[in-house]
Design a protein around this motif. Structure first.
Motif, mmCIF file in Angstrom:
data_model
loop_
_atom_site.group_PDB
_atom_site.id
_atom_site.type_symbol
_atom_site.label_atom_id
_atom_site.label_comp_id
_atom_site.label_asym_id
_atom_site.label_seq_id
_atom_site.Cartn_x
_atom_site.Cartn_y
_atom_site.Cartn_z
ATOM 1 N N ARG A 1 -8.212 -6.108 0.960
ATOM 2 C CA ARG A 1 -8.072 -7.560 0.903
ATOM 3 C C ARG A 1 -8.296 -8.183 2.268
ATOM 4 O O ARG A 1 -7.935 -7.603 3.294
ATOM 5 C CB ARG A 1 -6.688 -7.928 0.379
ATOM 6 N N GLN B 1 2.497 1.614 -3.535
ATOM 7 C CA GLN B 1 1.643 1.773 -4.721
ATOM 8 C C GLN B 1 0.947 3.121 -4.798
ATOM 9 O O GLN B 1 0.688 3.629 -5.886
ATOM 10 C CB GLN B 1 0.560 0.678 -4.722
ATOM 11 N N ARG C 1 0.833 -1.210 0.000
ATOM 12 C CA ARG C 1 0.000 0.000 0.000
ATOM 13 C C ARG C 1 0.869 1.263 0.000
ATOM 14 O O ARG C 1 0.580 2.232 -0.694
ATOM 15 C CB ARG C 1 -0.907 0.012 1.227
ATOM 16 N N THR D 1 -2.136 3.566 -4.260
ATOM 17 C CA THR D 1 -3.375 3.295 -4.995
ATOM 18 C C THR D 1 -4.520 3.096 -4.008
ATOM 19 O O THR D 1 -4.317 2.979 -2.809
ATOM 20 C CB THR D 1 -3.243 2.026 -5.857
ATOM 21 N N THR D 2 -5.724 3.056 -4.545
ATOM 22 C CA THR D 2 -6.911 2.802 -3.725
ATOM 23 C C THR D 2 -7.576 1.500 -4.174
ATOM 24 O O THR D 2 -8.797 1.432 -4.321
ATOM 25 C CB THR D 2 -7.899 3.969 -3.841
ATOM 26 N N SER D 3 -6.786 0.466 -4.418
ATOM 27 C CA SER D 3 -7.342 -0.819 -4.835
ATOM 28 C C SER D 3 -8.193 -1.400 -3.709
ATOM 29 O O SER D 3 -8.073 -1.014 -2.549
ATOM 30 C CB SER D 3 -6.218 -1.793 -5.198
ATOM 31 N N ALA D 4 -9.066 -2.342 -4.059
ATOM 32 C CA ALA D 4 -10.015 -2.890 -3.093
ATOM 33 C C ALA D 4 -9.295 -3.532 -1.909
ATOM 34 O O ALA D 4 -8.265 -4.186 -2.075
ATOM 35 C CB ALA D 4 -10.888 -3.930 -3.790
#
Length: 337
Positions: free
Chosen positions: A319, A312, A309, A314-317
């Motif tokens: 886990r 990256q 995190r 990013t705001t990926s889903a």
């Protein structure tokens, strides 16, 4: 007459630069391990650092990079040694990555009202690990990566979750007790999401395995005193039982004390089991049959997710990663009479 010698001032980055005959920025590049510096200049700087015994200021490095390279970890209570495995796994990964781990408990003191999450955010940590119930903590609108340890009653939005499979662990324990001939098993529970997970799993698997299960201690803390009070409740109920399965090892320790007070022997009269495989359960202390929640692998996985995190941006889903537990059989369980 005593001669007073003035202590030499610590060397600065400017002293190193002067000694090595390079610029301050070149010294900074060498300290940070950047590759765009010639080998000759690297050697000059390293030699000057060693000769002057220069120690780089971590704070100054953080200001320059806008990163603290630190991770905040919130646990419930320092007294609970079941955190040791998880912290060991966390440190293994974060140490190698060059991150400092800072740990805080919930500060259950009338003289200390600081919210540990607020404190870590103000320190500008690069990531947060919550190994406690987040209810009551100011976790809304967090703008840093967060990983939660264990399935909790409250979920911090956007957080990854790494958890030991409480249902599988509970079934392993109940199967073990059934194999020993136990049909009447009491479960000691308490407050918090993890205790709830194990209580729900107990009810489900006891029914599947044909066991007569009963639950005590609802509303109690998941500590020694909670286990003690839950066992006193069990004994006062008059219910017949041959085994006790506690929500964690510390509750099992409290149960052991209450049983001893009542003249009930473990395991001769009653089998006793816990969960977590914390140090108190070891062969050198309670010799407690328990479930190993795999704290070290859980910690490693949490650290790896957090580093992903941080890197990256990013705001990926979010886990959810489950780690399978294992059964640890010791001397506190025996065949039912």
């Amino acid at each position: 007459m005593t001669e007073i010698t003035e202590k030499a001032k610590p060397a600065t980055i400017y002293d190193v630069a002067l000694k090595a005959g390079v610029s301050k920025s070149t010294v900074s590049l060498v300290i940070r391990g950047e590759s765009n510096v010639s080998e000759e200049k690297k050697l000059l700087v390293q030699s000057a650092i060693e000769e002057l015994d220069y120690r780089p200021s971590r704070f100054a490095q953080q200001l320059a990079s806008h990163k603290t390279r630190s991770i905040g970890v919130v646990i419930t209570d320092y007294k609970n040694l079941s955190y040791l495995g998880f912290l060991k796994g966390l440190r293994e990964i974060l140490d190698d990555a060059g991150y400092q781990v800072i740990i805080s408990d919930l500060h259950r003191s009338p003289n200390f009202a600081e919210d540990p999450v607020d404190a870590f955010v103000s320190m500008k940590v690069d990531g947060l690990v919550l190994a406690t119930e987040p209810a009551g903590l100011r976790t809304h609108n967090l703008d840093i990566p967060c990983v939660m340890i264990g399935k909790r009653e409250t979920l911090v939005p956007g957080s990854d979750v790494v958890f030991n499979d409480d249902s599988t662990g509970t079934r392993l324990m109940l199967e073990h007790l059934k194999q020993l001939g136990h049909q009447r098993v009491a479960h000691l529970t308490g407050v918090g999401g993890i205790a709830i997970n194990r209580r729900v799993a107990f009810a489900e698997h006891a029914k599947e395995l044909g066991l007569l299960g009963s639950v005590f201690g609802e509303g109690q803390p998941t500590t020694e005193i909670g286990g003690y009070m839950g066992t006193k409740e069990l004994l006062a109920s008059g219910k017949t039982f041959t085994a006790i399965y506690a929500a964690n090892d510390y509750m099992a320790a409290g149960a052991f004390s209450a049983l001893k007070e009542a003249g009930i022997r473990v395991p001769e009269d009653v089998s006793l089991a816990g969960y977590d495989d914390s140090p108190i359960a070891s062969e050198y202390l309670l010799k407690l049959t328990t479930v190993d929640e795999q704290g070290v692998p859980v910690g490693r996985q949490a650290a790896s997710l957090l580093l992903e995190r941080i890197g990256q941006h990013t705001t990926s889903a979010p886990r959810n990663i489950s780690i399978a537990p294992t059964l640890v059989v010791r001397g506190s369980t025996a065949k039912a009479k």
